[in-house]
Write an enzyme that holds these catalytic residues in place. Sequence first.
Site, PDB file in Angstrom:
ATOM      1  N   SER A 422      30.504 -73.659 -10.704  1.00  0.00           N
ATOM      2  CA  SER A 422      28.812 -74.931 -10.064  1.00  0.00           C
ATOM      3  C   SER A 422      30.763 -75.937 -10.163  1.00  0.00           C
ATOM      4  CB  SER A 422      28.516 -75.584 -10.710  1.00  0.00           C
ATOM      5  OG  SER A 422      27.402 -76.252  -9.921  1.00  0.00           O
ATOM      6  N   PRO A 423      30.431 -76.988  -9.382  1.00  0.00           N
ATOM      7  CA  PRO A 423      31.638 -78.345  -9.113  1.00  0.00           C
ATOM      8  C   PRO A 423      30.997 -79.099 -10.732  1.00  0.00           C
ATOM      9  CG  PRO A 423      30.340 -78.223  -7.043  1.00  0.00           C
ATOM     10  CD  PRO A 423      29.555 -77.010  -8.350  1.00  0.00           C
ATOM     11  N   GLN A 500      34.800 -79.246  -2.819  1.00  0.00           N
ATOM     12  CA  GLN A 500      34.001 -80.193  -2.752  1.00  0.00           C
ATOM     13  C   GLN A 500      34.151 -82.109  -2.307  1.00  0.00           C
ATOM     14  OE1 GLN A 500      31.123 -81.466  -5.706  1.00  0.00           O
ATOM     15  NE2 GLN A 500      29.202 -80.603  -4.105  1.00  0.00           N
ATOM     16  N   TYR A 581      24.508 -89.137  -3.997  1.00  0.00           N
ATOM     17  CA  TYR A 581      26.048 -89.918  -3.596  1.00  0.00           C
ATOM     18  C   TYR A 581      25.307 -90.346  -1.894  1.00  0.00           C
ATOM     19  CZ  TYR A 581      27.597 -88.542  -7.993  1.00  0.00           C
ATOM     20  OH  TYR A 581      27.633 -88.339  -9.076  1.00  0.00           O
ATOM     21  N   ARG A 629      25.704 -79.093  -0.238  1.00  0.00           N
ATOM     22  CA  ARG A 629      24.731 -78.961  -1.126  1.00  0.00           C
ATOM     23  C   ARG A 629      23.811 -80.155  -1.014  1.00  0.00           C
ATOM     24  NH1 ARG A 629      25.752 -79.440  -7.663  1.00  0.00           N
ATOM     25  NH2 ARG A 629      26.075 -77.441  -7.622  1.00  0.00           N
ATOM     26  N   GLY A 726      27.847 -74.167 -14.438  1.00  0.00           N
ATOM     27  CA  GLY A 726      28.196 -75.014 -14.669  1.00  0.00           C
ATOM     28  C   GLY A 726      29.007 -75.084 -16.420  1.00  0.00           C
TER      29      GLY A 726
END
Length: 813
Positions: A422-423, A500, A581, A629, A726
């Site tokens: 996962s990022p 990403q 974000y 995402r 993650g």
Amino acid sequence: MRIAVLGGGPGGLYFAALAKQLDARHEITVWERNAADDTFGFGVVFSDETLGGIEHADLEIFRAMRREFARWDDIDVHFRGTTSTSGGHGFAAMSRKRLLAILQARCAELGVQVLFHAEAPDAALLAASHDLVVAADGMNSATRARFAGTFVPDLERRRCKYIWLGTDLVFDAFKFYVLDTPSGVMQVHGYPYSDQASTFILEMHEDVWQRAGFGEFAALAEGFAPGRSDEQSIERIGDLCADIVDGHELVGNNSRWISFGTIRCATWRHENVVLLGDAAHTAHFSIGSGTKLAMEDALALAACLHEQADRDVAGALAAYEEERRPVVASTQRAAQASLEWFENIGHYAGQDPHQFAFNIMTRSRRVTYDNLRLRDPEFVAGMDRWFGSSQDSGADPSPPCPPMFQPFRLGRLELANRVIVSPMDMYSAADGVPGDFHLAHLGSKALGGAGLVMTEMVCVSPAGRITPGCTGIYTAGQEDSWRRITNFVHDHSRAKIGIQLGHSGRKGSTRLMWEGMDDPLPDGNWEVCGPSPVPYAAQSQTPRELTGDDMVQIKDQFTAAARAAARAGFDLLELHCAHGYLLSSFLSPLTNQRTDRYGGSLAARLRYPLEVFDAVRAVWPQDRPMTVRVSATDWHPGGVDVDQAVEIARAFAEHGADGIDVSTGQVVSEEAPAFGRSYQTPFADRIRNEIGRKYGIAVIAVGAISSYDDVNSIILAGRADLCALGRTHLYDPNWTLHAAAEQGYAGPGAVWPHPFAAGSRRPQAGRMDEPRPRLELIRSGEPQTAHARWRPGRDGEAAASVAPQASGAQGAG
Ligand SMILES: Cc1cc2nc3c(=O)[nH]c(=O)nc-3n(C[C@H](O)[C@H](O)[C@H](O)COP(=O)(O)OP(=O)(O)OC[C@H]3O[C@@H](n4cnc5c(N)ncnc54)[C@H](O)[C@@H]3O)c2cc1C
Ligand SMILES: Cc1cc2nc3c(=O)[nH]c(=O)nc-3n(C[C@H](O)[C@H](O)[C@H](O)COP(=O)(O)O)c2cc1C
């Protein structure tokens, strides 16, 4: 002690019998408003684990119950003309009427006074004249309402309707029948409870129920006197289920349609009054029987009172609540997952019967792939074979191949397995340039076996960074450094690497994670921006509201970054529209309060993120996939919820996304997430089964998925196509290779890099465990026998016993 028990159901009677058995001096009175043989319901189910506790607590009751038991191991799932059977489940059931008769007889034998046809006196009066008042007065407990200020009960009514019936057809297993009717999907939960009869529960979403005409019958039945069943509904059910009952009779017993209500209380104690069983808590019948929970409560309460006899009643009640609350909470969590699964059963009606069967078996998340394999290896092997053969992307045909190691085609990108790193932002860049640290971090994850390794959120501009340590891809130097990393991954591993792309929006200009996440920088802050001038938290900067020109400029930054990412050699691009974000803050009504065409309705809030998506898609190479995402819920009233998340996913799918990566939250600081094991997976499940399969896009589940067992379960049940892990990868960069070694898998889905091949077997470890005794010794005899928490004998009085089997069984009742 003088003990008053309100309610002569299984909870109240079992407690009374146990407490009296433990100390014959107790003076115990039970008030039951009904007659002794006047009961509703048909069969009650117990798992082997519960039975272990009951056996140890009162052998008389256990023996009497055992004589009545219908036992079975199999669960049959009947779906679209097929039957899938999973074995090894170990259930026992008996008639509720007979159970009450046994408990009543035991109470009488021990000298408990049971008053039938007796409405209980006011609990406050009883509390004044007794040492202890046990409120076992059921789901509609008057005692709970009487002291609602202390108990703070919460009743959550759900959207399914069900009716409890019996039949003289004796099922040979636990049965799920799924009926795909013109009104919608309905399901039967059936199980035998004697050699003459079975319980037969029909359940469906209330929309289906209305369409099927049951609403009208139920309205008529409301006017009936208590005790009379809704015969019109029963007749209609007989017609609908004619193939199932096969000429046998369906009978009611005060049977009416019910919407399941989950009761939760802040506490179960008010001075010397204590709640027990359904009065304290309920859990959907599809996972654990209310009777089982009520009897386990009774057992724990009797034991705590006995153990703490030297202390006051308050201490015993506190110990009871401390012991039972986590068990009940865990059961209620699993029951909630199961209940919601059945509410949404219509979404799974298109699944292959194999997948459907595995899905229904693992719906509560308590029963897993490994768990089922332990119970019935052939069932799981069959599932593995089906899953392998059902994949259209060159699946590994040679069993055994756990589902997580089946390859996957994301757009045109071939992934060796279903695991994604996962990022994760490392906050370790200087001037946005990924350095040696990033090479080692991402390189080691690629060598560790995951099919796809994602970079952290790579920012499209200096002002789009979250912190000064975030990476970017807005300079030639940054692009070159990323190329070094993608080259390493491609040259030395079979993993693919995705980037990403994101812009921090109002959550930018903050300190490094370990210096104060989301806190503004002590100095050197840059201006932050967002759809609306709403700060993230009290200490945050107020963002500047973006103008139309600003939005065009940021969109151009995204396309420039996408071009650079393509040149740098990334295999996949993910647009970060989650976690509050910039693009995420356009999607949420909590952060987007614009009155222009970019705010207001969901379609308007989607407009800018979709414009950015389209612009990026136009420059990102067509043969390389793009994912998005999203935060599938804001975990806050008035924010994005799962229904909106489905529409958001649908919009991106229609614009050409190849996959949706389903995260949640982090949009507003005042969120209230419900964390837990794989807690975000239900959102992925909903998106995959509502739109993912329809549009042929991949759905990625993420969030507290840390065991390979959970990954296998999620993939095989069709809750997601891929799983992103993650923090687990920070703990173990070789997680996928280790998962392969642990499962004895050595196929193409997990290939050890040649230089590491010598380490591909789990290292030998010194023996840590003591040799197991052949027999486990427990204390027996009076009076300690009541407690479920056993310790080995202290006083020399010992008996041999087989330890109860592992828990996790699901059943009805
Ligand atoms: C229609 C229906 C059918 C069900 N069928 C089944 C089934 O087949 N199998 C199964 O496992 N579970 C069944 N359940 C659920 C199950 O009944 C409960 O989860 C379980 O019985 C809980 O036990 P309890 O002792 O806490 O409460 P209950 O069994 O509800 O017992 C509470 C008792 O308190 C009495 N009472 C309440 N108020 C007073 C008062 N003021 N004065 C005197 N007495 C009072 C009631 O008459 C009742 O006998 C059914 C529930 C319903 C509503
Ligand atoms: C240190 C750290 C940094 C993260 N950075 C990002 C990020 O840059 N982009 C993103 O989408 N998610 C980010 N996340 C969230 C993870 O991708 C993942 O969704 C989350 O950690 C839940 O998965 P887990 O329980 O397997 O860790 C980050 C998580 C951690 C722990």
